[in-house]
Motif scaffolding. Sequence first.
Motif, PDB file in Angstrom:
ATOM      1  N   UNK A 163       1.651   0.267  47.387  1.00  0.00           N
ATOM      2  CA  UNK A 163       1.915  -0.404  48.658  1.00  0.00           C
ATOM      3  C   UNK A 163       1.922  -1.927  48.513  1.00  0.00           C
ATOM      4  N   UNK A 164       0.995  -2.481  47.725  1.00  0.00           N
ATOM      5  CA  UNK A 164       0.873  -3.935  47.607  1.00  0.00           C
ATOM      6  C   UNK A 164       1.589  -4.496  46.379  1.00  0.00           C
ATOM      7  N   UNK A 165       1.279  -3.963  45.202  1.00  0.00           N
ATOM      8  CA  UNK A 165       1.835  -4.529  43.969  1.00  0.00           C
ATOM      9  C   UNK A 165       3.242  -4.037  43.672  1.00  0.00           C
ATOM     10  N   UNK A 166       3.697  -2.986  44.358  1.00  0.00           N
ATOM     11  CA  UNK A 166       5.054  -2.500  44.144  1.00  0.00           C
ATOM     12  C   UNK A 166       5.291  -1.930  42.763  1.00  0.00           C
ATOM     13  N   UNK A 167       4.325  -1.201  42.233  1.00  0.00           N
ATOM     14  CA  UNK A 167       4.432  -0.651  40.874  1.00  0.00           C
ATOM     15  C   UNK A 167       5.687   0.204  40.727  1.00  0.00           C
ATOM     16  N   UNK A 168       6.395   0.003  39.594  1.00  0.00           N
ATOM     17  CA  UNK A 168       7.629   0.715  39.316  1.00  0.00           C
ATOM     18  C   UNK A 168       7.542   1.401  37.960  1.00  0.00           C
ATOM     19  N   UNK A 169       8.425   2.374  37.699  1.00  0.00           N
ATOM     20  CA  UNK A 169       8.461   2.980  36.369  1.00  0.00           C
ATOM     21  C   UNK A 169       8.650   1.916  35.289  1.00  0.00           C
ATOM     22  N   UNK A 180      -5.646  -9.158  47.652  1.00  0.00           N
ATOM     23  CA  UNK A 180      -7.018  -8.657  47.818  1.00  0.00           C
ATOM     24  C   UNK A 180      -6.916  -7.415  48.680  1.00  0.00           C
ATOM     25  N   UNK A 181      -6.997  -6.264  48.040  1.00  0.00           N
ATOM     26  CA  UNK A 181      -6.710  -5.025  48.761  1.00  0.00           C
ATOM     27  C   UNK A 181      -7.980  -4.374  49.282  1.00  0.00           C
ATOM     28  N   UNK A 182      -7.978  -4.048  50.587  1.00  0.00           N
ATOM     29  CA  UNK A 182      -9.090  -3.364  51.239  1.00  0.00           C
ATOM     30  C   UNK A 182      -8.538  -2.059  51.813  1.00  0.00           C
ATOM     31  N   UNK A 183      -8.832  -0.952  51.154  1.00  0.00           N
ATOM     32  CA  UNK A 183      -8.223   0.321  51.514  1.00  0.00           C
ATOM     33  C   UNK A 183      -8.567   0.756  52.928  1.00  0.00           C
ATOM     34  N   UNK A 184      -9.780   0.438  53.398  1.00  0.00           N
ATOM     35  CA  UNK A 184     -10.191   0.949  54.699  1.00  0.00           C
ATOM     36  C   UNK A 184      -9.340   0.389  55.838  1.00  0.00           C
ATOM     37  N   UNK A 185      -8.721  -0.758  55.629  1.00  0.00           N
ATOM     38  CA  UNK A 185      -7.808  -1.283  56.651  1.00  0.00           C
ATOM     39  C   UNK A 185      -6.557  -0.411  56.741  1.00  0.00           C
ATOM     40  N   UNK A 186      -6.025  -0.002  55.597  1.00  0.00           N
ATOM     41  CA  UNK A 186      -4.833   0.842  55.589  1.00  0.00           C
ATOM     42  C   UNK A 186      -5.123   2.265  56.046  1.00  0.00           C
ATOM     43  N   UNK A 187      -6.360   2.717  55.915  1.00  0.00           N
ATOM     44  CA  UNK A 187      -6.695   4.092  56.290  1.00  0.00           C
ATOM     45  C   UNK A 187      -6.596   4.342  57.792  1.00  0.00           C
ATOM     46  N   UNK A 188      -6.445   3.274  58.570  1.00  0.00           N
ATOM     47  CA  UNK A 188      -6.255   3.438  60.008  1.00  0.00           C
ATOM     48  C   UNK A 188      -4.780   3.339  60.404  1.00  0.00           C
ATOM     49  N   UNK A 189      -3.884   3.150  59.428  1.00  0.00           N
ATOM     50  CA  UNK A 189      -2.447   3.059  59.687  1.00  0.00           C
ATOM     51  C   UNK A 189      -1.824   4.437  59.475  1.00  0.00           C
ATOM     52  N   UNK A 190      -1.359   5.099  60.528  1.00  0.00           N
ATOM     53  CA  UNK A 190      -0.862   6.476  60.390  1.00  0.00           C
ATOM     54  C   UNK A 190       0.280   6.620  59.400  1.00  0.00           C
ATOM     55  N   UNK A 191       1.158   5.631  59.317  1.00  0.00           N
ATOM     56  CA  UNK A 191       2.299   5.742  58.415  1.00  0.00           C
ATOM     57  C   UNK A 191       1.867   5.667  56.956  1.00  0.00           C
ATOM     58  N   UNK A 192       0.941   4.759  56.660  1.00  0.00           N
ATOM     59  CA  UNK A 192       0.447   4.664  55.288  1.00  0.00           C
ATOM     60  C   UNK A 192      -0.338   5.919  54.925  1.00  0.00           C
ATOM     61  N   UNK A 193      -1.160   6.405  55.849  1.00  0.00           N
ATOM     62  CA  UNK A 193      -1.905   7.639  55.608  1.00  0.00           C
ATOM     63  C   UNK A 193      -0.951   8.792  55.322  1.00  0.00           C
ATOM     64  N   UNK A 194       0.139   8.869  56.067  1.00  0.00           N
ATOM     65  CA  UNK A 194       1.129   9.935  55.849  1.00  0.00           C
ATOM     66  C   UNK A 194       1.728   9.846  54.457  1.00  0.00           C
ATOM     67  N   UNK A 195       2.075   8.632  54.023  1.00  0.00           N
ATOM     68  CA  UNK A 195       2.658   8.464  52.689  1.00  0.00           C
ATOM     69  C   UNK A 195       1.660   8.829  51.600  1.00  0.00           C
ATOM     70  N   UNK A 196       0.423   8.353  51.760  1.00  0.00           N
ATOM     71  CA  UNK A 196      -0.593   8.633  50.744  1.00  0.00           C
ATOM     72  C   UNK A 196      -0.872  10.131  50.670  1.00  0.00           C
ATOM     73  N   UNK A 197      -1.024  10.779  51.821  1.00  0.00           N
ATOM     74  CA  UNK A 197      -1.314  12.212  51.829  1.00  0.00           C
ATOM     75  C   UNK A 197      -0.195  12.998  51.151  1.00  0.00           C
ATOM     76  N   UNK A 198       1.049  12.619  51.405  1.00  0.00           N
ATOM     77  CA  UNK A 198       2.179  13.313  50.780  1.00  0.00           C
ATOM     78  C   UNK A 198       2.194  13.083  49.271  1.00  0.00           C
ATOM     79  N   UNK A 199       1.929  11.850  48.861  1.00  0.00           N
ATOM     80  CA  UNK A 199       1.914  11.519  47.428  1.00  0.00           C
ATOM     81  C   UNK A 199       0.810  12.294  46.716  1.00  0.00           C
TER      82      UNK A 199
END
Length: 326
Positions: free
Chosen positions: A140-146, A264-283
Amino acid sequence: MPRVVVFDETGGPEVLRIVEEPVVEPAAGEVRVRIEAFAVNPLDRMVRAGQSPRPVRLPHARLGVEGTGVVDALGAGVTGLAVGDPVILGAVPDFETKGAYAEYTTVLASRVVPRPASVDVLGAAALWVAYFTAYGALVEKAGMRPGDRVLITAASGGVGRAAIQIANQIGAVPIAVTRHTAKQESLLAAGAAAVIATDREDVAEFTRLHTGGKGADIVLDAVMGPGLAELSLAAKLGGTLATVGWLDPRPASFPANPSLTVHRYMAFADMTDPEIVRRVAAFLAAGVRTGVLRPAVDRVFGLNDIIEAHRYLEKGTSAGKIVVTV
């Protein structure tokens, strides 16, 4: 009555105690979860020790930001879930009063995600925070690619091992950093393309060796502290540094590589975002289904041994997550 772990004062593991409390009915929009297992995280230690980023409400404070169990009751207005559904606690709001260190807890229905059928209870308890943190920082933040070369500090910990697996799932190249040569073989077995042991090797020098002299495209750091400046030299010019923890409580030095993009990544902030949660759960569901993502559980304790679980956490020797079964 159901058991709950609480503490009335901050301090060492011995401040934790088990009490019995009545079962609480879920409020509107909430579900009650019968906890089967939960993970012990560094944040739990910080809260218990009085080092929390925010004040802890005492007495009778609780702990636990992740766990897994079965939906036991539904509050008014809850749809899409049924009693008996196996779930993972996606983020425990107000964990000081509704923490996962318990036989039952109530949470907002939006804060649980389905438990993948291909992961067992222990793996599910160890999955969410570590893998969400690693995915959020790297993708989500660093944009890691193959093909990206990713340097991962504290690689033996839960987030570190999750990052190794997620990098492999994306097609990136994970380079693990550990303080101890003895952990080299286990990290290679966990999927690291290379391992740098700081008890005998210089991180920046050996990163360049493993990247053809260029440096890492992304550095994922869970340590911070005064060593951050030196660590930044392991990244390539124009690379990315994502920090996800504070294992070294001393003030962090300013990165010595001024060309870096820093998150500076704080996961708990993203855990309240439904769209990010949906992407993470699917991944994560795809990863555990194919076997690429394998939550690493170091040791398992029973609820009655919660003090010993925290003592083990404080040793800092775990290779993966510490899980407590209820």
